[in-house]
Design an enzyme around this catalytic site. Structure first.
Site, PDB file in Angstrom:
ATOM      1  N   GLU A   1       4.872 -35.486  61.730  1.00  0.00           N
ATOM      2  CA  GLU A   1       3.758 -34.930  63.288  1.00  0.00           C
ATOM      3  C   GLU A   1       4.154 -32.897  62.839  1.00  0.00           C
ATOM      4  O   GLU A   1       5.171 -32.475  62.023  1.00  0.00           O
ATOM      5  CB  GLU A   1       4.412 -34.155  64.038  1.00  0.00           C
ATOM      6  CG  GLU A   1       4.905 -36.067  64.504  1.00  0.00           C
ATOM      7  CD  GLU A   1       5.191 -36.247  65.989  1.00  0.00           C
ATOM      8  OE1 GLU A   1       5.414 -37.665  66.379  1.00  0.00           O
ATOM      9  OE2 GLU A   1       5.501 -35.413  66.614  1.00  0.00           O
TER      10      GLU A   1
ATOM     11  N   CYS B   1       3.142 -25.321  63.341  1.00  0.00           N
ATOM     12  CA  CYS B   1       4.822 -26.248  62.640  1.00  0.00           C
ATOM     13  C   CYS B   1       4.342 -26.719  61.632  1.00  0.00           C
ATOM     14  O   CYS B   1       4.061 -27.751  62.186  1.00  0.00           O
ATOM     15  CB  CYS B   1       4.939 -26.113  64.577  1.00  0.00           C
ATOM     16  SG  CYS B   1       6.958 -26.577  64.493  1.00  0.00           S
TER      17      CYS B   1
ATOM     18  N   CYS C   1      21.228 -32.655  65.505  1.00  0.00           N
ATOM     19  CA  CYS C   1      21.362 -31.700  66.148  1.00  0.00           C
ATOM     20  C   CYS C   1      21.640 -32.173  67.478  1.00  0.00           C
ATOM     21  O   CYS C   1      20.069 -32.985  68.152  1.00  0.00           O
ATOM     22  CB  CYS C   1      20.610 -30.238  65.760  1.00  0.00           C
ATOM     23  SG  CYS C   1      21.078 -29.198  64.823  1.00  0.00           S
TER      24      CYS C   1
ATOM     25  N   CYS D   1      18.154 -32.405  69.631  1.00  0.00           N
ATOM     26  CA  CYS D   1      16.779 -32.392  69.171  1.00  0.00           C
ATOM     27  C   CYS D   1      16.687 -33.749  68.942  1.00  0.00           C
ATOM     28  O   CYS D   1      17.351 -35.167  68.393  1.00  0.00           O
ATOM     29  CB  CYS D   1      17.084 -31.859  67.729  1.00  0.00           C
ATOM     30  SG  CYS D   1      15.723 -32.035  67.036  1.00  0.00           S
TER      31      CYS D   1
ATOM     32  N   GLY E   1      12.989 -32.015  60.657  1.00  0.00           N
ATOM     33  CA  GLY E   1      13.701 -31.981  59.427  1.00  0.00           C
ATOM     34  C   GLY E   1      14.120 -30.416  59.011  1.00  0.00           C
ATOM     35  O   GLY E   1      14.171 -29.394  59.370  1.00  0.00           O
ATOM     36  N   GLU E   2      14.908 -30.469  58.028  1.00  0.00           N
ATOM     37  CA  GLU E   2      16.044 -29.234  57.828  1.00  0.00           C
ATOM     38  C   GLU E   2      15.247 -28.642  56.407  1.00  0.00           C
ATOM     39  O   GLU E   2      15.533 -29.004  55.811  1.00  0.00           O
ATOM     40  CB  GLU E   2      16.758 -29.495  57.624  1.00  0.00           C
ATOM     41  CG  GLU E   2      18.148 -28.382  57.389  1.00  0.00           C
ATOM     42  CD  GLU E   2      18.069 -27.240  56.814  1.00  0.00           C
ATOM     43  OE1 GLU E   2      18.558 -27.057  58.407  1.00  0.00           O
ATOM     44  OE2 GLU E   2      17.272 -25.844  56.393  1.00  0.00           O
TER      45      GLU E   2
ATOM     46  N   LEU F   1      20.672 -21.063  65.623  1.00  0.00           N
ATOM     47  CA  LEU F   1      22.449 -20.938  66.618  1.00  0.00           C
ATOM     48  C   LEU F   1      22.532 -21.450  67.847  1.00  0.00           C
ATOM     49  O   LEU F   1      23.741 -22.336  67.051  1.00  0.00           O
ATOM     50  CB  LEU F   1      22.157 -19.009  65.951  1.00  0.00           C
ATOM     51  CG  LEU F   1      23.938 -18.132  65.924  1.00  0.00           C
ATOM     52  CD1 LEU F   1      24.406 -18.932  65.143  1.00  0.00           C
ATOM     53  CD2 LEU F   1      23.256 -17.316  66.616  1.00  0.00           C
ATOM     54  N   HIS F   2      21.903 -21.622  68.091  1.00  0.00           N
ATOM     55  CA  HIS F   2      22.410 -22.115  69.820  1.00  0.00           C
ATOM     56  C   HIS F   2      23.138 -22.082  70.114  1.00  0.00           C
ATOM     57  O   HIS F   2      24.386 -22.255  71.714  1.00  0.00           O
ATOM     58  CB  HIS F   2      21.937 -24.009  69.446  1.00  0.00           C
ATOM     59  CG  HIS F   2      20.873 -23.763  68.796  1.00  0.00           C
ATOM     60  ND1 HIS F   2      19.440 -23.057  69.797  1.00  0.00           N
ATOM     61  CD2 HIS F   2      20.351 -24.598  67.046  1.00  0.00           C
ATOM     62  CE1 HIS F   2      18.674 -23.319  68.777  1.00  0.00           C
ATOM     63  NE2 HIS F   2      18.743 -24.300  67.519  1.00  0.00           N
TER      64      HIS F   2
ATOM     65  N   ASN G   1      13.710 -28.916  76.054  1.00  0.00           N
ATOM     66  CA  ASN G   1      12.366 -29.938  76.959  1.00  0.00           C
ATOM     67  C   ASN G   1      13.315 -30.812  76.537  1.00  0.00           C
ATOM     68  O   ASN G   1      13.459 -31.653  75.431  1.00  0.00           O
ATOM     69  CB  ASN G   1      11.210 -29.600  75.228  1.00  0.00           C
ATOM     70  CG  ASN G   1      10.563 -28.317  76.079  1.00  0.00           C
ATOM     71  OD1 ASN G   1      10.295 -27.849  76.366  1.00  0.00           O
ATOM     72  ND2 ASN G   1      10.454 -27.805  73.647  1.00  0.00           N
TER      73      ASN G   1
ATOM     74  N   CYS H   1       8.823 -27.670  71.247  1.00  0.00           N
ATOM     75  CA  CYS H   1       9.393 -27.726  70.328  1.00  0.00           C
ATOM     76  C   CYS H   1      10.395 -28.555  70.713  1.00  0.00           C
ATOM     77  O   CYS H   1      11.341 -28.606  71.894  1.00  0.00           O
ATOM     78  CB  CYS H   1      10.185 -26.138  70.491  1.00  0.00           C
ATOM     79  SG  CYS H   1      10.976 -25.148  69.742  1.00  0.00           S
TER      80      CYS H   1
END
Ligand code: SF4
Length: 369
Positions: A93, A106, A117, A120, A163-164, A218-219, A295, A338
């Site tokens: 997407e 994005c 994660c 996610c 993805g990373e 970071l989170h 979210n 997000c």
């Protein structure tokens, strides 16, 4: 049949060497770029300042192929989302968010994600492979084709989709080069941001080849908590990550800052004690902070933070001198917000199967209440 080279995936240096390798001058690559990105021309026969033999070679060996659009949706807040068929049963997407004269794209860089994660939804889909540079740039071309109809363009790009990015290093570097290239999209290096969960060695490598903007997901302010939320932290803990961040931001120069992404989850990492620890942790890193209220998605196991906790968290950081933005949720009615990008990939990790079993158990539990 030989596979055609998709020219959307070649940055200026790669195009130049393509032509030099064929005994032609490097400037031919730059001429081609201008035709494509400045004139919007992909028909080789119209590129009349290129030698005829070269046009024929391009016609026979190269192409401009965009990802196939499987679905396109527009949110009530104006956010647009493309679901792209990237082959072999995989879908990714891309999202454009219009905001105060800016259009932020994005972009996805992989089919799914291997980092898992815990908060996610992309991570729950498993992983199927990397996207080619041409498919990453293709997302930009599609977005601009849409925006040009209303006299606008993509003004900012964030590699924060599926993805990373730093685990698809070469393709991401080529694609971001094309986005920042004056002969192509010409975006400022401050307006193209690669976001990483913390692939530390790749941050050092990135500093050797580009000065694209960098965001760190970071989170959490401590290793104990980050190990749970962002599992790559077990391999590259916070101290190593921040050392790499300092190196990268020094390389960018003193007028530029990193972006620290921090998703706030109720009762997990959204309390004042976390804000205090975060402010202390980042005191030697030139950065600004983006706060992202979580979210929720089915069986995520996390909840949206309370408004007063978000306010306290942000206010504390601002009082400590951090420029702290609160990201408002956009496009959640079309699952474009997000952390909600899911696409659909042929999962090589079996993670999707485990997650779907959890969603089923969760729905049964809710139905039984
Ligand atoms: S947050 Fe980013 S790195 Fe983590 S699983 Fe999701 S897409 Fe991958």
């Amino acid at each position: 049949m030989t596979k055609l080279i998709n020219l959307y995936g070649l940055d200026r240096a790669q195009l130049e060497s393509l032509f030099v390798g064929r005994g032609l001058q490097a400037f031919r690559g730059r001429q081609l770029m201008k035709w494509v990105y400045h004139q919007g021309m992909t028909d080789f026969s119209a590129m009349t300042d290129l030698p005829k033999s070269m046009r024929q070679w391009l016609q026979d060996n190269t192409c401009f192929e965009l990802p196939k659009v499987d679905a396109f949706k527009v949110s009530k807040d104006g956010t647009s989302k493309w679901v792209l068929d990237v082959g072999q049963g995989n879908f990714v997407e891309a999202v454009v968010i219009p905001d105060k004269g800016r259009n932020t794209l994005c972009v996805s860089s992989q089919m799914g994600c291997m980092l898992d994660c815990s908060f996610c939804s992309t991570g729950k889909q498993g992983f199927s492979g990397n996207l080619a540079a041409a498919t990453i740039v293709g997302q930009m071309v599609l977005a601009n084709n849409l925006l040009v109809e209303r006299g606008e363009r993509v003004t900012n790009v964030v590699l924060m989709g599926m993805g990373e990015p730093l685990l698809n290093f070469d393709a991401v570097v080529s694609a971001t080069n094309i986005m920042m290239e004056d002969l192509a999209f010409g975006l400022s290096k401050r307006r193209v941001t690669v976001s990483t969960a913390g692939v530390v060695p790749a941050i050092y490598e990135l500093a050797k080849v580009t000065d694209v903007a960098l965001a760190i997901s970071l989170h959490a302010p401590t290793d104990g908590l980050r190990d749970q939320l962002v599992p790559i932290n077990r391999k590259y803990p916070i101290e190593q990550l921040l050392a790499a961040c300092r190196h990268y931001v020094d390389h960018l120069g003193e007028r530029r800052k990193l972006v620290i992404e921090y998703t706030l989850m109720k009762g997990v990492n959204d309390q004042l004690e976390h804000a205090i620890a975060l402010a202390d942790l980042l005191k030697d890193v030139r950065c600004k902070i983006n706060l992202i209220p979580f979210n929720p998605f089915p069986a995520s196991g996390y909840e949206k933070p309370a408004k007063q906790d978000i306010y306290k968290f942000q206010t504390y950081l601002m009082k400590q001198g951090y420029s702290t933005m609160l990201r408002t949720t956009r496009g959640d009615d079309i699952d474009a917000a997000c952390g909600q990008l899911v696409g659909q990939v042929k999962d090589r990790t079996k993670r999707q199967t485990r997650y779907l079993a959890r969603v089923k158990a969760h729905s049964e539990e809710v139905a039984g209440l």
